[in-house]
Design a protein around this motif. Structure first.
Motif, PDB file in Angstrom:
ATOM      1  N   GLU A 100      -3.739  -0.759   7.051  1.00 43.47           N
ATOM      2  CA  GLU A 100      -4.596  -1.015   6.247  1.00 43.47           C
ATOM      3  C   GLU A 100      -6.121  -0.926   6.785  1.00 43.47           C
ATOM      4  OE1 GLU A 100      -3.730  -4.834   4.000  1.00 43.47           O
ATOM      5  OE2 GLU A 100      -5.768  -5.236   4.212  1.00 43.47           O
ATOM      6  N   ASN A 131     -10.896   6.276   0.372  1.00 46.70           N
ATOM      7  CA  ASN A 131      -9.405   6.090  -0.472  1.00 46.70           C
ATOM      8  C   ASN A 131      -8.566   7.146  -0.584  1.00 46.70           C
ATOM      9  OD1 ASN A 131      -9.303   3.116  -2.214  1.00 46.70           O
ATOM     10  ND2 ASN A 131     -11.386   3.532  -1.446  1.00 46.70           N
ATOM     11  N   ARG A 135      -4.885   7.227   0.955  1.00 45.39           N
ATOM     12  CA  ARG A 135      -3.732   7.295   0.244  1.00 45.39           C
ATOM     13  C   ARG A 135      -2.997   8.507   0.930  1.00 45.39           C
ATOM     14  NH1 ARG A 135      -6.235   6.724  -4.398  1.00 45.39           N
ATOM     15  NH2 ARG A 135      -6.823   8.640  -4.761  1.00 45.39           N
ATOM     16  N   ARG A 140      -3.428   1.538   3.304  1.00 42.47           N
ATOM     17  CA  ARG A 140      -4.099   0.860   2.027  1.00 42.47           C
ATOM     18  C   ARG A 140      -5.379   0.378   2.334  1.00 42.47           C
ATOM     19  NH1 ARG A 140      -0.446  -4.377   0.283  1.00 42.47           N
ATOM     20  NH2 ARG A 140      -1.257  -5.099   2.416  1.00 42.47           N
ATOM     21  N   ARG A 142      -8.660  -2.210   1.394  1.00 48.80           N
ATOM     22  CA  ARG A 142      -9.337  -3.392   0.956  1.00 48.80           C
ATOM     23  C   ARG A 142     -10.879  -3.159   0.964  1.00 48.80           C
ATOM     24  NH1 ARG A 142     -10.685  -9.245   2.439  1.00 48.80           N
ATOM     25  NH2 ARG A 142      -9.489 -10.515   1.061  1.00 48.80           N
ATOM     26  N   GLU A 170     -11.465  -0.183  -8.001  1.00 49.40           N
ATOM     27  CA  GLU A 170     -10.101  -0.289  -8.537  1.00 49.40           C
ATOM     28  C   GLU A 170      -9.689   1.170  -8.685  1.00 49.40           C
ATOM     29  OE1 GLU A 170      -7.555  -3.136 -11.165  1.00 49.40           O
ATOM     30  OE2 GLU A 170      -9.149  -1.753 -12.357  1.00 49.40           O
ATOM     31  N   TYR A 175      -6.351  -1.661  -3.358  1.00 49.77           N
ATOM     32  CA  TYR A 175      -5.481  -2.834  -3.522  1.00 49.77           C
ATOM     33  C   TYR A 175      -5.762  -4.190  -3.673  1.00 49.77           C
ATOM     34  CZ  TYR A 175      -4.562  -5.360   0.761  1.00 49.77           C
ATOM     35  OH  TYR A 175      -4.869  -6.296   1.634  1.00 49.77           O
ATOM     36  N   GLU A 176      -6.911  -4.480  -3.208  1.00 45.82           N
ATOM     37  CA  GLU A 176      -7.687  -5.615  -3.428  1.00 45.82           C
ATOM     38  C   GLU A 176      -9.240  -5.569  -2.880  1.00 45.82           C
ATOM     39  OE1 GLU A 176      -5.663  -9.407  -1.754  1.00 45.82           O
ATOM     40  OE2 GLU A 176      -6.971  -9.342  -0.280  1.00 45.82           O
ATOM     41  N   ARG A 204      -5.311  -3.944 -12.201  1.00 46.14           N
ATOM     42  CA  ARG A 204      -4.569  -3.621 -11.037  1.00 46.14           C
ATOM     43  C   ARG A 204      -4.827  -4.266  -9.874  1.00 46.14           C
ATOM     44  NH1 ARG A 204      -4.388  -0.529  -7.011  1.00 46.14           N
ATOM     45  NH2 ARG A 204      -6.255   0.554  -7.937  1.00 46.14           N
ATOM     46  N   ALA A 205      -5.852  -4.237  -9.204  1.00 47.10           N
ATOM     47  CA  ALA A 205      -6.426  -4.485  -7.968  1.00 47.10           C
ATOM     48  C   ALA A 205      -6.437  -6.362  -8.089  1.00 47.10           C
ATOM     49  CB  ALA A 205      -7.778  -4.156  -7.782  1.00 47.10           C
ATOM     50  N   ASN A 206      -5.868  -6.631  -6.736  1.00 41.70           N
ATOM     51  CA  ASN A 206      -6.087  -8.056  -6.629  1.00 41.70           C
ATOM     52  C   ASN A 206      -7.617  -8.485  -6.327  1.00 41.70           C
ATOM     53  OD1 ASN A 206      -4.928 -10.781  -6.492  1.00 41.70           O
ATOM     54  ND2 ASN A 206      -5.031 -10.452  -4.223  1.00 41.70           N
TER      55      ASN A 206
END
Ligand code: MG
Length: 294
Positions: A100, A131, A135, A140, A142, A170, A175-176, A204-206
């Motif tokens: 991450e 990103n 990927r 991941r 953040r 996003e 992911y966040e 989708r993203a937190n």
């Protein structure tokens, strides 16, 4: 207030070793940084931002990122991450076996220029590349948005700017996304309304929040965001931190107090209150910065 209105558990994202130590003027011994991270792991922290892979010319305190990652005792199930400003940083993070990484961009043009020497739009292009490459490597991402609740140079920030950036992040694949109150300018009203508005627009993203100290308001702000439906909160054990490029920046919200608030409310964080206090005491011995307006 109804206990059932709140989740059974929340996540705490520990940023002390990176965001907390980064502004310290004197270089902190690598062994001490490793000790701090290991204490946080021992206290039950599940996500720890350990260091950053930025050029040592800009952030000399983090020049030993590789050595810190090589020295820490990694526990199964704990995520160890690092801030990366560009593809080179991502490459170094991958070499250290990270799964991450963290990126940052400010809503404020002036703050972003001071922090990253680029306009926010340029930084977003770089983050998009990070990103895509992350990927490909199975890492991941953040993403922080800084100065969401106000900028020390520009003053108040239109929440629409944070929303636009959050939607872009996003779409890149974060992911966040963590909303940063870089210099402690939020209040419980904005700490409720801004995250709520942005959370409703993300598909989708937190969404997480990242408050800095200001007369203790950081705890009220975290609670307001909890009421708005946020379930991930950033903190630094010992309340360390600041921002080298933001005049007046104060320490991060103290993890040991934040986790105690949740514990008393019956909300699980996985953090051991005795051990996090021990880590906080140790963290304070590493810090030379005194935040007079905390
Ligand atoms: Mg911070």
């Amino acid at each position: 207030m109804d206990r059932a209105a709140f989740p059974a558990q929340v996540g705490i994202f520990e940023v002390g070793p990176r965001d907390g130590l980064q502004p310290e003027p004197a270089f902190i011994d690598t062994r001490k940084k490793i000790e701090y991270v290991d204490m946080l792991t021992g206290a039950g922290c599940k996500k720890i931002e350990v260091s950053s892979f930025v050029h040592p010319k800009w952030v000399p305190q983090m020049a030993d990122a590789k050595e810190v990652f090589a020295g820490i005792k990694r526990r199964e199930g704990v995520v160890y991450s690092a801030l990366v400003p560009n593809l080179r940083g991502l490459e170094l993070a991958a070499e250290c076996g990270l799964d991450e990484v963290v990126t940052i961009v400010s809503t404020s043009e002036s703050h972003n220029k001071k922090n990253l020497n680029a306009a926010p739009a340029e930084t977003l292009k770089e983050i998009q590349k990070i990103n895509a490459e992350a990927r490909r490597r199975g890492i991941r991402v953040r993403s922080y948005i800084a100065t969401v609740f106000g900028c020390p140079i520009e003053g108040g920030q239109d929440p629409a700017k944070a929303l636009d950036i959050a939607l872009a992040l996003e779409s890149f694949g974060a992911y966040e996304i963590s909303l940063g109150d870089t210099t402690g300018m939020a209040n419980p009203l904005s700490a409720y309304s801004v995250p709520k508005m942005i959370k409703e627009k993300l598909s989708r993203a937190n969404l997480a929040v990242h408050y800095h100290q200001h007369f203790g308001l950081e705890f009220a702000n975290n609670f307001a965001s909890l009421q708005a439906g946020i379930t991930v909160f950033d903190g630094a054990a010992g309340g360390l931190g600041g921002c080298p490029y933001a005049p007046g920046a104060t320490g991060n919200c103290a993890t040991e107090i934040l986790s105690e608030m949740f514990r008393r409310m019956g909300i699980r964080t996985g953090i051991d209150s005795g051990k996090i206090q021990e880590a906080a005491r140790y963290a304070k011995t590493l810090s030379s910065l005194i935040h007079e307006n905390c």
